[in-house]
Scaffold this motif. Sequence first.
Motif, PDB file in Angstrom:
ATOM      1  N   VAL A 236      -0.550 -10.430  10.969  1.00  0.00           N
ATOM      2  CA  VAL A 236       0.406 -10.086   9.906  1.00  0.00           C
ATOM      3  C   VAL A 236       1.530  -9.216  10.461  1.00  0.00           C
ATOM      4  O   VAL A 236       1.347  -8.484  11.440  1.00  0.00           O
ATOM      5  N   GLN A 237       2.679  -9.317   9.836  1.00  0.00           N
ATOM      6  CA  GLN A 237       3.770  -8.393  10.101  1.00  0.00           C
ATOM      7  C   GLN A 237       3.548  -7.152   9.237  1.00  0.00           C
ATOM      8  O   GLN A 237       3.118  -7.260   8.086  1.00  0.00           O
ATOM      9  N   VAL A 238       3.820  -5.992   9.793  1.00  0.00           N
ATOM     10  CA  VAL A 238       3.611  -4.733   9.076  1.00  0.00           C
ATOM     11  C   VAL A 238       4.907  -3.919   9.105  1.00  0.00           C
ATOM     12  O   VAL A 238       5.573  -3.844  10.143  1.00  0.00           O
ATOM     13  N   LYS A 239       5.238  -3.326   7.961  1.00  0.00           N
ATOM     14  CA  LYS A 239       6.395  -2.428   7.892  1.00  0.00           C
ATOM     15  C   LYS A 239       5.972  -1.125   7.227  1.00  0.00           C
ATOM     16  O   LYS A 239       5.337  -1.139   6.173  1.00  0.00           O
ATOM     17  N   VAL A 240       6.322  -0.008   7.850  1.00  0.00           N
ATOM     18  CA  VAL A 240       6.016   1.321   7.317  1.00  0.00           C
ATOM     19  C   VAL A 240       7.335   2.002   6.973  1.00  0.00           C
ATOM     20  O   VAL A 240       8.209   2.138   7.833  1.00  0.00           O
ATOM     21  N   THR A 241       7.471   2.435   5.723  1.00  0.00           N
ATOM     22  CA  THR A 241       8.718   3.036   5.255  1.00  0.00           C
ATOM     23  C   THR A 241       8.450   4.409   4.651  1.00  0.00           C
ATOM     24  O   THR A 241       7.591   4.556   3.782  1.00  0.00           O
ATOM     25  N   LEU A 242       9.196   5.404   5.118  1.00  0.00           N
ATOM     26  CA  LEU A 242       9.170   6.721   4.487  1.00  0.00           C
ATOM     27  C   LEU A 242      10.178   6.712   3.349  1.00  0.00           C
ATOM     28  O   LEU A 242      11.369   6.478   3.558  1.00  0.00           O
ATOM     29  N   GLU A 243       9.703   6.947   2.132  1.00  0.00           N
ATOM     30  CA  GLU A 243      10.577   7.001   0.957  1.00  0.00           C
ATOM     31  C   GLU A 243      10.755   8.476   0.588  1.00  0.00           C
ATOM     32  O   GLU A 243       9.892   9.069  -0.055  1.00  0.00           O
TER      33      GLU A 243
ATOM     34  N   ARG B  36       6.727  10.171   0.272  1.00  0.00           N
ATOM     35  CA  ARG B  36       5.985   8.980  -0.123  1.00  0.00           C
ATOM     36  C   ARG B  36       6.149   7.918   0.964  1.00  0.00           C
ATOM     37  O   ARG B  36       7.237   7.740   1.510  1.00  0.00           O
ATOM     38  N   ILE B  37       5.065   7.220   1.271  1.00  0.00           N
ATOM     39  CA  ILE B  37       5.071   6.236   2.354  1.00  0.00           C
ATOM     40  C   ILE B  37       4.624   4.886   1.792  1.00  0.00           C
ATOM     41  O   ILE B  37       3.628   4.800   1.069  1.00  0.00           O
ATOM     42  N   ARG B  38       5.370   3.851   2.141  1.00  0.00           N
ATOM     43  CA  ARG B  38       5.075   2.489   1.695  1.00  0.00           C
ATOM     44  C   ARG B  38       4.728   1.644   2.923  1.00  0.00           C
ATOM     45  O   ARG B  38       5.465   1.631   3.909  1.00  0.00           O
ATOM     46  N   ILE B  39       3.614   0.934   2.847  1.00  0.00           N
ATOM     47  CA  ILE B  39       3.195   0.043   3.932  1.00  0.00           C
ATOM     48  C   ILE B  39       3.139  -1.378   3.380  1.00  0.00           C
ATOM     49  O   ILE B  39       2.396  -1.666   2.437  1.00  0.00           O
ATOM     50  N   SER B  40       3.950  -2.257   3.964  1.00  0.00           N
ATOM     51  CA  SER B  40       4.073  -3.633   3.488  1.00  0.00           C
ATOM     52  C   SER B  40       3.518  -4.597   4.534  1.00  0.00           C
ATOM     53  O   SER B  40       3.661  -4.375   5.740  1.00  0.00           O
ATOM     54  N   PHE B  41       2.911  -5.682   4.045  1.00  0.00           N
ATOM     55  CA  PHE B  41       2.336  -6.700   4.918  1.00  0.00           C
ATOM     56  C   PHE B  41       2.944  -8.062   4.573  1.00  0.00           C
ATOM     57  O   PHE B  41       3.135  -8.384   3.393  1.00  0.00           O
ATOM     58  N   SER B  42       3.216  -8.878   5.601  1.00  0.00           N
ATOM     59  CA  SER B  42       3.673 -10.234   5.338  1.00  0.00           C
ATOM     60  C   SER B  42       2.514 -11.046   4.757  1.00  0.00           C
ATOM     61  O   SER B  42       1.368 -10.895   5.177  1.00  0.00           O
ATOM     62  N   GLU B  43       2.822 -11.897   3.765  1.00  0.00           N
ATOM     63  CA  GLU B  43       1.776 -12.684   3.089  1.00  0.00           C
ATOM     64  C   GLU B  43       0.611 -11.764   2.724  1.00  0.00           C
ATOM     65  O   GLU B  43      -0.551 -12.039   3.036  1.00  0.00           O
ATOM     66  N   SER B  44       0.936 -10.685   2.063  1.00  0.00           N
ATOM     67  CA  SER B  44      -0.035  -9.628   1.789  1.00  0.00           C
ATOM     68  C   SER B  44      -1.255 -10.127   1.022  1.00  0.00           C
ATOM     69  O   SER B  44      -1.133 -10.854   0.031  1.00  0.00           O
ATOM     70  N   PRO B  45      -2.466  -9.747   1.473  1.00  0.00           N
ATOM     71  CA  PRO B  45      -3.685 -10.101   0.746  1.00  0.00           C
ATOM     72  C   PRO B  45      -3.887  -9.251  -0.502  1.00  0.00           C
ATOM     73  O   PRO B  45      -4.837  -9.469  -1.253  1.00  0.00           O
ATOM     74  N   PHE B  46      -2.992  -8.279  -0.705  1.00  0.00           N
ATOM     75  CA  PHE B  46      -3.132  -7.376  -1.849  1.00  0.00           C
ATOM     76  C   PHE B  46      -2.460  -7.891  -3.121  1.00  0.00           C
ATOM     77  O   PHE B  46      -2.521  -7.236  -4.159  1.00  0.00           O
TER      78      PHE B  46
ATOM     79  N   LEU C 254       0.867  -1.179   0.000  1.00  0.00           N
ATOM     80  CA  LEU C 254       0.000   0.000   0.000  1.00  0.00           C
ATOM     81  C   LEU C 254       0.901   1.225   0.000  1.00  0.00           C
ATOM     82  O   LEU C 254       1.799   1.339   0.841  1.00  0.00           O
ATOM     83  N   LEU C 255       0.686   2.140  -0.946  1.00  0.00           N
ATOM     84  CA  LEU C 255       1.532   3.333  -1.057  1.00  0.00           C
ATOM     85  C   LEU C 255       0.693   4.598  -1.030  1.00  0.00           C
ATOM     86  O   LEU C 255      -0.492   4.586  -1.396  1.00  0.00           O
ATOM     87  N   LEU C 256       1.330   5.681  -0.616  1.00  0.00           N
ATOM     88  CA  LEU C 256       0.633   6.954  -0.628  1.00  0.00           C
ATOM     89  C   LEU C 256       1.635   8.102  -0.700  1.00  0.00           C
ATOM     90  O   LEU C 256       2.748   8.010  -0.184  1.00  0.00           O
ATOM     91  N   TYR C 257       1.221   9.149  -1.390  1.00  0.00           N
ATOM     92  CA  TYR C 257       1.922  10.434  -1.333  1.00  0.00           C
ATOM     93  C   TYR C 257       1.182  11.294  -0.323  1.00  0.00           C
ATOM     94  O   TYR C 257      -0.050  11.298  -0.277  1.00  0.00           O
ATOM     95  N   LEU C 258       1.941  12.020   0.491  1.00  0.00           N
ATOM     96  CA  LEU C 258       1.358  12.915   1.476  1.00  0.00           C
ATOM     97  C   LEU C 258       1.630  14.347   1.036  1.00  0.00           C
ATOM     98  O   LEU C 258       2.750  14.676   0.635  1.00  0.00           O
ATOM     99  N   SER C 259       0.611  15.203   1.107  1.00  0.00           N
ATOM    100  CA  SER C 259       0.783  16.574   0.615  1.00  0.00           C
ATOM    101  C   SER C 259       0.041  17.571   1.496  1.00  0.00           C
ATOM    102  O   SER C 259      -0.898  17.229   2.212  1.00  0.00           O
ATOM    103  N   ARG C 260       0.503  18.809   1.430  1.00  0.00           N
ATOM    104  CA  ARG C 260      -0.149  19.933   2.089  1.00  0.00           C
ATOM    105  C   ARG C 260      -0.401  21.011   1.043  1.00  0.00           C
ATOM    106  O   ARG C 260       0.309  21.097   0.048  1.00  0.00           O
ATOM    107  N   ASN C 261      -1.383  21.871   1.300  1.00  0.00           N
ATOM    108  CA  ASN C 261      -1.626  22.965   0.351  1.00  0.00           C
ATOM    109  C   ASN C 261      -0.777  24.189   0.657  1.00  0.00           C
ATOM    110  O   ASN C 261      -0.899  25.209  -0.009  1.00  0.00           O
ATOM    111  N   ASP C 262       0.120  24.090   1.666  1.00  0.00           N
ATOM    112  CA  ASP C 262       0.955  25.224   2.032  1.00  0.00           C
ATOM    113  C   ASP C 262       2.424  24.829   2.228  1.00  0.00           C
ATOM    114  O   ASP C 262       3.183  25.539   2.866  1.00  0.00           O
ATOM    115  N   SER C 263       2.824  23.691   1.659  1.00  0.00           N
ATOM    116  CA  SER C 263       4.207  23.225   1.823  1.00  0.00           C
ATOM    117  C   SER C 263       5.093  23.820   0.720  1.00  0.00           C
ATOM    118  O   SER C 263       5.586  23.128  -0.164  1.00  0.00           O
ATOM    119  N   HIS C 264       5.293  25.148   0.805  1.00  0.00           N
ATOM    120  CA  HIS C 264       6.052  25.870  -0.207  1.00  0.00           C
ATOM    121  C   HIS C 264       7.533  25.940   0.174  1.00  0.00           C
ATOM    122  O   HIS C 264       7.882  26.319   1.290  1.00  0.00           O
TER     123      HIS C 264
END
Length: 302
Positions: A144-151, A83-93, A62-72
């Motif tokens: 499940v094992q979960v890993k959250v990574t900031l890319e 960008r943030i990546r969320i990984s699951f062991s034996e992922s159902p995705f 599962l991936l996502l970009y995070l944004s603000r309307n004032d991050s100038h």
Amino acid sequence: MSKLRLTILFIVQMLIFEAFPQQEKNNYKIVFNTPSINETGNVPIGNGSLGSNVWVEENGDLLLYLSRNDSHSELQRLLKLGRIRISFSESPFFKGKPFRQELNLKEGTLKILAGKKGEKLNLKIFIDANSPVMYISGYSEKPVQVKVTLENWRKNKHELNTEELASTWLYRTGVPDGAEAWESADVFLKKTDVIAWYHRNAYSSVPVHIKKQGMEDYANQIIDPLKDNTFGGYIKASGLVSLSDTVLHTKRPLKNIDIRIAGYTRQTPDPATWEKEIVALIEHSPEAKKAYEQTARWWTDF
């Protein structure tokens, strides 16, 4: 007579307008029955200040970009927080497994249900209507094992190239003599069991704007929105601990998922002030159930 007809027509149109959302809005849910190939298959969610582009890839992440309307930035470019990546062991995705992803417009929530019976993962992803906090919460039938990574790609001071300068307001036709054309690196905080990072503008291009527009006599009256502008994120997840400054992972498999991501921007006298304020946002954030209910209520009313 014509005025009466117009009045009746207006009333009928208003009744139709009011009835349409109640009858038809559920027909406009955005539904994916397979994961996406890449970010081109993302779904946007947000609350007006904090936003995110979310997608699931065929490799199970599962991936996502995070944004603000004032991050100038220093050069007045509107930057993503990361960008943030969320990984699951034996992922159902993984590609080929049962999958349903639905953007529920009535609730302002992205819902994902995936996996075969006994291994299903049910997630609700939304941004709190009342604060700049994103929730990724849910339940897995199988631990499940979960890993959250900031890319993050802003690891070093960066001099903008010609193509990048085109995204600035003032320097799209070239850098004025003596002007700076670089952006500073992001800072990664060494925190225990959280991921925290920020970008703080090392300088401001506003004085160059003022000079270019012949407004130097009024410089004292012009507010500089870029000076000391600080923006970034803070990730905390129940049951996850630090693997590094940019990675959290589970100590043991879990069934309940509770990940919270704050995205915050403010002009502060120093980075410590910004850090204190974003920590408070996470620490005072309501439980996922309450945040979901109040967010769904806001969107339903809207």
